[in-house]
Structures are given as structure tokens and as C-alpha cells.
Design a protein around this motif. Structure first.
Motif, PDB file in Angstrom:
ATOM      1  N   ARG A 137      42.231  33.946  50.546  1.00  0.00           N
ATOM      2  CA  ARG A 137      41.749  32.932  49.603  1.00  0.00           C
ATOM      3  C   ARG A 137      40.382  32.392  50.020  1.00  0.00           C
ATOM      4  NH1 ARG A 137      47.175  31.963  49.858  1.00  0.00           N
ATOM      5  NH2 ARG A 137      46.991  30.288  51.379  1.00  0.00           N
ATOM      6  N   TRP A 138      40.205  32.130  51.319  1.00  0.00           N
ATOM      7  CA  TRP A 138      38.933  31.599  51.811  1.00  0.00           C
ATOM      8  C   TRP A 138      37.804  32.596  51.567  1.00  0.00           C
ATOM      9  CZ3 TRP A 138      35.383  33.092  55.532  1.00  0.00           C
ATOM     10  CH2 TRP A 138      34.429  32.142  55.877  1.00  0.00           C
ATOM     11  N   THR A 139      38.041  33.866  51.906  1.00  0.00           N
ATOM     12  CA  THR A 139      37.023  34.902  51.733  1.00  0.00           C
ATOM     13  C   THR A 139      36.697  35.106  50.261  1.00  0.00           C
ATOM     14  OG1 THR A 139      37.808  35.988  53.747  1.00  0.00           O
ATOM     15  CG2 THR A 139      36.421  37.289  52.280  1.00  0.00           C
ATOM     16  N   ASP A 140      37.719  35.143  49.418  1.00  0.00           N
ATOM     17  CA  ASP A 140      37.514  35.311  47.982  1.00  0.00           C
ATOM     18  C   ASP A 140      36.694  34.154  47.413  1.00  0.00           C
ATOM     19  OD1 ASP A 140      38.596  36.957  45.504  1.00  0.00           O
ATOM     20  OD2 ASP A 140      38.726  34.822  44.971  1.00  0.00           O
ATOM     21  N   SER A 141      37.041  32.937  47.772  1.00  0.00           N
ATOM     22  CA  SER A 141      36.306  31.761  47.283  1.00  0.00           C
ATOM     23  C   SER A 141      34.855  31.773  47.748  1.00  0.00           C
ATOM     24  CB  SER A 141      36.977  30.469  47.765  1.00  0.00           C
ATOM     25  OG  SER A 141      38.243  30.331  47.199  1.00  0.00           O
ATOM     26  N   LEU A 142      34.642  32.133  49.009  1.00  0.00           N
ATOM     27  CA  LEU A 142      33.283  32.205  49.549  1.00  0.00           C
ATOM     28  C   LEU A 142      32.452  33.212  48.768  1.00  0.00           C
ATOM     29  CD1 LEU A 142      31.150  31.604  51.770  1.00  0.00           C
ATOM     30  CD2 LEU A 142      32.217  33.448  53.099  1.00  0.00           C
ATOM     31  N   CYS A 143      32.987  34.404  48.567  1.00  0.00           N
ATOM     32  CA  CYS A 143      32.253  35.453  47.857  1.00  0.00           C
ATOM     33  C   CYS A 143      31.943  35.037  46.422  1.00  0.00           C
ATOM     34  CB  CYS A 143      33.052  36.748  47.861  1.00  0.00           C
ATOM     35  SG  CYS A 143      33.144  37.549  49.482  1.00  0.00           S
TER      36      CYS A 143
ATOM     37  N   GLY B 171      28.277  34.694  44.723  1.00  0.00           N
ATOM     38  CA  GLY B 171      27.934  35.834  43.875  1.00  0.00           C
ATOM     39  C   GLY B 171      27.902  37.129  44.651  1.00  0.00           C
ATOM     40  N   VAL B 172      28.775  37.247  45.647  1.00  0.00           N
ATOM     41  CA  VAL B 172      28.890  38.455  46.462  1.00  0.00           C
ATOM     42  C   VAL B 172      30.052  39.275  45.897  1.00  0.00           C
ATOM     43  CG1 VAL B 172      29.526  39.324  48.753  1.00  0.00           C
ATOM     44  CG2 VAL B 172      27.911  37.431  48.535  1.00  0.00           C
ATOM     45  N   PHE B 173      29.837  40.581  45.707  1.00  0.00           N
ATOM     46  CA  PHE B 173      30.843  41.462  45.145  1.00  0.00           C
ATOM     47  C   PHE B 173      31.127  42.606  46.100  1.00  0.00           C
ATOM     48  CE2 PHE B 173      28.648  39.495  41.577  1.00  0.00           C
ATOM     49  CZ  PHE B 173      29.725  38.943  40.897  1.00  0.00           C
ATOM     50  N   GLY B 174      32.236  43.284  45.904  1.00  0.00           N
ATOM     51  CA  GLY B 174      32.576  44.433  46.735  1.00  0.00           C
ATOM     52  C   GLY B 174      34.058  44.497  46.990  1.00  0.00           C
ATOM     53  N   ARG B 175      34.421  45.205  48.066  1.00  0.00           N
ATOM     54  CA  ARG B 175      35.820  45.368  48.455  1.00  0.00           C
ATOM     55  C   ARG B 175      35.986  44.907  49.889  1.00  0.00           C
ATOM     56  NH1 ARG B 175      34.451  49.791  45.445  1.00  0.00           N
ATOM     57  NH2 ARG B 175      33.891  51.026  47.245  1.00  0.00           N
ATOM     58  N   ILE B 176      36.952  44.016  50.102  1.00  0.00           N
ATOM     59  CA  ILE B 176      37.197  43.456  51.430  1.00  0.00           C
ATOM     60  C   ILE B 176      38.681  43.542  51.731  1.00  0.00           C
ATOM     61  CG2 ILE B 176      37.045  41.393  52.879  1.00  0.00           C
ATOM     62  CD1 ILE B 176      34.684  40.496  51.113  1.00  0.00           C
TER      63      ILE B 176
ATOM     64  N   PHE C 247      26.760  34.460  53.545  1.00  0.00           N
ATOM     65  CA  PHE C 247      28.064  35.087  53.752  1.00  0.00           C
ATOM     66  C   PHE C 247      28.260  35.437  55.229  1.00  0.00           C
ATOM     67  CE2 PHE C 247      30.523  39.047  54.088  1.00  0.00           C
ATOM     68  CZ  PHE C 247      31.733  38.643  53.546  1.00  0.00           C
ATOM     69  N   LYS C 248      27.276  36.108  55.823  1.00  0.00           N
ATOM     70  CA  LYS C 248      27.369  36.478  57.238  1.00  0.00           C
ATOM     71  C   LYS C 248      27.499  35.253  58.126  1.00  0.00           C
ATOM     72  CE  LYS C 248      24.506  39.505  58.906  1.00  0.00           C
ATOM     73  NZ  LYS C 248      23.353  40.384  59.177  1.00  0.00           N
ATOM     74  N   SER C 249      26.710  34.235  57.850  1.00  0.00           N
ATOM     75  CA  SER C 249      26.756  33.011  58.643  1.00  0.00           C
ATOM     76  C   SER C 249      28.124  32.343  58.550  1.00  0.00           C
ATOM     77  CB  SER C 249      25.658  32.054  58.175  1.00  0.00           C
ATOM     78  OG  SER C 249      25.713  30.852  58.891  1.00  0.00           O
ATOM     79  N   ALA C 250      28.677  32.284  57.347  1.00  0.00           N
ATOM     80  CA  ALA C 250      29.993  31.671  57.158  1.00  0.00           C
ATOM     81  C   ALA C 250      31.076  32.469  57.866  1.00  0.00           C
ATOM     82  CB  ALA C 250      30.303  31.539  55.665  1.00  0.00           C
ATOM     83  N   MET C 251      31.019  33.791  57.762  1.00  0.00           N
ATOM     84  CA  MET C 251      32.015  34.631  58.424  1.00  0.00           C
ATOM     85  C   MET C 251      31.931  34.480  59.948  1.00  0.00           C
ATOM     86  SD  MET C 251      33.787  36.108  56.025  1.00  0.00           S
ATOM     87  CE  MET C 251      34.599  37.577  56.612  1.00  0.00           C
TER      88      MET C 251
ATOM     89  N   SER D 286      32.451  44.231  40.705  1.00  0.00           N
ATOM     90  CA  SER D 286      33.531  43.250  40.799  1.00  0.00           C
ATOM     91  C   SER D 286      33.820  42.939  42.267  1.00  0.00           C
ATOM     92  CB  SER D 286      34.790  43.788  40.124  1.00  0.00           C
ATOM     93  OG  SER D 286      35.239  44.950  40.794  1.00  0.00           O
ATOM     94  N   LEU D 287      34.755  42.041  42.469  1.00  0.00           N
ATOM     95  CA  LEU D 287      35.156  41.648  43.816  1.00  0.00           C
ATOM     96  C   LEU D 287      36.660  41.851  43.964  1.00  0.00           C
ATOM     97  CD1 LEU D 287      34.621  40.214  46.572  1.00  0.00           C
ATOM     98  CD2 LEU D 287      35.154  38.073  45.386  1.00  0.00           C
ATOM     99  N   VAL D 288      37.062  42.518  45.048  1.00  0.00           N
ATOM    100  CA  VAL D 288      38.472  42.670  45.382  1.00  0.00           C
ATOM    101  C   VAL D 288      38.629  42.280  46.849  1.00  0.00           C
ATOM    102  CG1 VAL D 288      40.425  44.258  45.610  1.00  0.00           C
ATOM    103  CG2 VAL D 288      38.787  44.545  43.731  1.00  0.00           C
ATOM    104  N   VAL D 289      39.405  41.240  47.103  1.00  0.00           N
ATOM    105  CA  VAL D 289      39.739  40.824  48.463  1.00  0.00           C
ATOM    106  C   VAL D 289      41.257  40.904  48.559  1.00  0.00           C
ATOM    107  CG1 VAL D 289      39.614  38.997  50.186  1.00  0.00           C
ATOM    108  CG2 VAL D 289      37.775  39.236  48.513  1.00  0.00           C
ATOM    109  N   ARG D 290      41.745  41.775  49.452  1.00  0.00           N
ATOM    110  CA  ARG D 290      43.190  41.919  49.540  1.00  0.00           C
ATOM    111  C   ARG D 290      43.688  41.907  50.967  1.00  0.00           C
ATOM    112  NH1 ARG D 290      45.366  47.508  48.242  1.00  0.00           N
ATOM    113  NH2 ARG D 290      44.315  48.442  49.975  1.00  0.00           N
TER     114      ARG D 290
END
Length: 97
Positions: free
Chosen positions: A5-11, A15-20, A41-45, A70-74
Motif C-alpha cells: 500500500r505504501w509503495t503503491d500510494s507513493l508511486c 506519477g511513477v508507473f511500472g511493475r513492482i 521515489f528513490k529518496s523515499a525508498m 500503468s502501475l502494478v504493485v503486488r
């Protein structure tokens, strides 16, 4: 879980998209976005207390912010699929080197 949830909300906020993929051993993914969004994004991670990431954990390649539509965080049982149940892995069952 919470990390997904945290990673998805951050992205989404950046406006960051991709697969995580998020698993017990960490986070792995391929993302795209503006240079500013990716820097944040890098700084937050890196600053997340659970992850404790360093600079060596990030790789960059050329591309554009539109590489992923799109964005997929699973949440996954393992970051890199080995085809083996992670609970069955053991250092005692390793090969000889």
C-alpha cells in the motif's frame, strides 16, 4: 500488506508507473517517470525504515516516462521466481562449489 500500500500510494502520488514486486526479502521492480519523480521515489525508498536501501540497490537505464502505461504493485512470496517454494530452500541442501 502495508509495504504494498505504501509503495503503491507513493508511486501514484509521484506519477511513477511500472511493475513492482514486494516480498519478505525486499522490493524489486522496473519503473518509469519524470526525472524529478524518480529522484523523489528513490529518496523515499532509501529512507523507509523497513527497507534500509543504499544507492547500490538502484539501477538506471535509458527510457521515457511513458515506457509503462500503468502501475502494478503486488505482494509475492519471492522477488525472483525460482519455481521452488521458498519454505523448501535450505543452505544445508546446497550444491558443492
Amino acid at each position: 500488506g502495508e509495504m504494498v500500500r505504501w509503495t503503491d500510494s507513493l508511486c501514484r502520488a509521484l506519477g511513477v508507473f511500472g511493475r513492482i514486486r514486494v516480498a519478505s526479502e525486499g522490493v524489486n521492480g522496473t519503473v518509469s517517470g519524470s526525472a524529478v519523480a524518480l529522484a523523489i521515489f528513490k529518496s523515499a525508498m532509501k529512507s523507509h525504515p523497513i527497507l534500509r536501501m543504499g544507492e547500490t540497490y538502484f539501477k538506471s537505464s535509458s527510457g521515457t516516462a511513458e515506457d509503462f502505461p500503468s502501475l502494478v504493485v503486488r505482494e509475492c512470496t519471492e522477488i525472483a521466481t525460482l519455481g521452488i517454494n521458498p519454505d523448501q530452500l535450505s543452505a544445508q541442501k546446497g550444491g558443492e562449489h
